[in-house]
Design an enzyme around this catalytic site. Structure first.
Site, PDB file in Angstrom:
ATOM      1  N   GLN A 316       0.826  -1.201   0.000  1.00 45.94           N
ATOM      2  CA  GLN A 316       0.000   0.000   0.000  1.00 45.94           C
ATOM      3  C   GLN A 316       0.865   1.257   0.000  1.00 45.94           C
ATOM      4  O   GLN A 316       0.528   2.254  -0.651  1.00 45.94           O
ATOM      5  CB  GLN A 316      -0.925   0.008   1.214  1.00 45.94           C
ATOM      6  N   GLU A 317       1.966   1.209   0.713  1.00 46.46           N
ATOM      7  CA  GLU A 317       2.827   2.377   0.815  1.00 46.46           C
ATOM      8  C   GLU A 317       3.599   2.649  -0.469  1.00 46.46           C
ATOM      9  O   GLU A 317       3.699   3.792  -0.914  1.00 46.46           O
ATOM     10  CB  GLU A 317       3.810   2.211   1.980  1.00 46.46           C
ATOM     11  N   SER A 318       4.175   1.623  -1.078  1.00 45.26           N
ATOM     12  CA  SER A 318       5.122   1.873  -2.172  1.00 45.26           C
ATOM     13  C   SER A 318       5.007   0.934  -3.357  1.00 45.26           C
ATOM     14  O   SER A 318       5.780   1.065  -4.309  1.00 45.26           O
ATOM     15  CB  SER A 318       6.552   1.748  -1.626  1.00 45.26           C
ATOM     16  N   TYR A 443      -7.059   3.533   3.123  1.00 46.98           N
ATOM     17  CA  TYR A 443      -5.766   2.906   3.396  1.00 46.98           C
ATOM     18  C   TYR A 443      -5.944   1.567   4.110  1.00 46.98           C
ATOM     19  O   TYR A 443      -5.394   0.536   3.676  1.00 46.98           O
ATOM     20  CB  TYR A 443      -4.962   3.884   4.252  1.00 46.98           C
TER      21      TYR A 443
END
Length: 488
Positions: A316-318, A443
């Site tokens: 999810q972050e990168s 998120y």
């Protein structure tokens, strides 16, 4: 919201002349016998720049890595350029920003439209183009032209410039009506559309792009009128030194391309939280995850998390890119901020070993810092939300949940309150103010989906390995997977 009054016919050339006069007023020194450098000298002598703004995603808010927002970044840089500190007063709407500038402030930076002839105010050179946009509730007949507005309940913000555009259009479309308010913000207008209190609204294109993920029932309509310009406002009658310094600063940013980069950073990335398709995710599972799976397992052993959950957070972050950099400057596979990396002892955010280990420890710390009354999955989901939006905003959402009669220890209830941090009615009552509260909801939802898929893939692989162990001849012949068809 009050009904907008009727307006006179549009005066295009008069507006252009007034705009030119306003810009000249900000560029020509020594007008009206006022000592040119007085205001600038006051700022330098007291060693701080006083800025009045609004608590919105396009101006200023407390983000994941501290204060952020397009105009916050500009004013912070301007203060540094002058060699002074920055003080912000953000509890404003548009009208109160202008009143504060006239009365006491050095400048107003609050997504202000350049309005020639505004009493007691001098505007800077244009900073950003503001393109009015009509948005409407999904499910209504398509709204693609002025003729489609008939009978719709339309809203806009008073003083934002969009109200002026509507008044100008009203000259050619006398039946056009709308409501306007100086107390709402864009997120509240969009919420009113979803709640069917409005059918449509006129906002700016970049505002819609920043908010569209959080209001899926609001549809893009069509561009309205000519673009306006955003500018800073300065008090008239205190000399032009500060205005001229701001104009030179902004022009330098423009010439160096830095202004364009800031616009792209804050307004050019509106889809990074969207959930990618399962097929794309599975491709990344096969081609990217193997390089980092063991690092996630090691971090999981050290922190007590399921390694697949940590991998889902990393995706999810990168998207498992160790060199990723977000629009707001967080970096690395687990997208740590500079401050968080420093607290965790991570000296290279682009090193996937340090990033994964640091991100796992940070999530563990957040989970451990939550009140003991939050248990089970609720505790995990709130820790993940805090990883995205910060503990302060999460606590604000818990307090709002309590005010609304919900359970602040249940994620299902807090999840309903987080988006309210985008609405002035609610965030004005909180300690940490505005937040893009819809983001942590998306998120957490995405991470849970990624985790489910990873768990399914992991179970499927284990079942395959067990099956393979029971069928040692399977590698020798694919025919072992086939059985003869029964006879007639």
């Amino acid at each position: 919201m009050s009904a907008a009054p009727s307006s006179p016919s549009r005066r295009c050339w008069r507006g252009i002349a007034a705009l030119a006069a306003t810009l000249l007023l900000g560029l020509v020194p020594g007008r009206f016998g006022v000592p040119d450098g007085r205001h600038l000298e006051e700022v330098l002598a007291r060693d701080f720049l006083s800025v009045h703004t609004r608590n919105t995603p396009t101006t200023y808010y407390e983000g994941r890595q501290g204060p952020t927002g397009f105009e916050y970044e500009l004013t912070r840089r301007f203060a540094a350029h002058l060699g002074v500190s920055l003080t912000l007063e953000a509890d404003h709407n548009i009208e109160s920003v202008l009143a504060a500038v006239r009365r006491e402030g050095d400048l107003g930076a609050a997504a202000l439209p350049l309005e020639p002839g505004t009493p007691g105010v001098i505007f800077s050179r244009p900073i950003l183009e503001l393109q009015p946009l009509l948005v409407y509730r999904r499910g209504l007949p398509p709204v693609t032209s002025m003729e489609d507005l008939a009978g719709l309940a339309i809203g806009t913000l008073a003083g934002a410039g969009t109200d002026r555009v509507l008044r100008e259009l009203q000259a050619d479309h006398p039946g056009l009506t709308w409501q306007e308010s100086g107390e709402l913000e864009v997120a509240e207008l969009l919420r009113w559309i979803e709640d069917e209190r409005l059918d449509a609204a006129v906002i700016y294109d970049h505002q819609f792009r920043l908010n569209r993920l959080f209001f899926p029932r609001v549809e893009r309509g069509f561009l309205l009128g000519d673009p306006l310009s955003m500018a800073w406002a300065f008090p008239a009658g205190r000399g032009l030194g500060l205005v001229e310094a701001a104009n030179r600063f902004l022009e330098t940013l423009r010439q160096e391309g830095e202004l364009e980069r800031l616009v792209a950073r804050y307004f050019g990335h509106d889809d990074y939280l969207e959930y990618v398709g399962a097929r794309t995710f599975i491709q990344h599972v096969h081609h990217r995850l193997p390089d980092y799976a063991e690092l996630f397992r090691e971090a999981a052993r050290d922190t007590g998390f399921d390694w697949k959950l940590l991998a889902a957070v990393g995706y999810q972050e990168s998207h498992w890119d160790p060199e990723a950099t977000s629009p707001t400057g967080v970096r690395g596979l687990m997208m740590l901020t500079n401050a968080t990396a420093g607290d965790l002892g991570v000296d290279d955010r682009l090193d996937p070993v340090q990033s994964i280990e640091g991100g796992a420890r940070y999530l563990r710390e957040l989970k451990d810092r939550l009140p003991a009354s939050i248990t089970g999955e609720d505790r995990l989901f709130m820790a993940m939300a805090a990883y995205n939006v910060g503990l302060g905003h999460l606590y604000d959402a818990r307090r709002i949940t309590e005010q609304r009669g919900g359970d602040p220890d249940r994620w299902a209830d807090v999840r309903e309150s987080l988006p309210l941090l985008q609405e002035r009615e609610w965030h004005s009552q909180t300690r940490h103010g505005y937040a893009r509260g819809g983001e942590p909801v998306i998120y957490v939802r995405n991470i849970r989906r990624y985790h489910e898929i990873l768990s399914y893939v992991d179970r499927s692989q284990q079942q395959f390995y067990l099956l393979n162990a029971r069928m040692p001849d399977m590698e020798e012949s694919d025919d072992a997977l086939l059985s003869p068809a029964p006879g007639p």
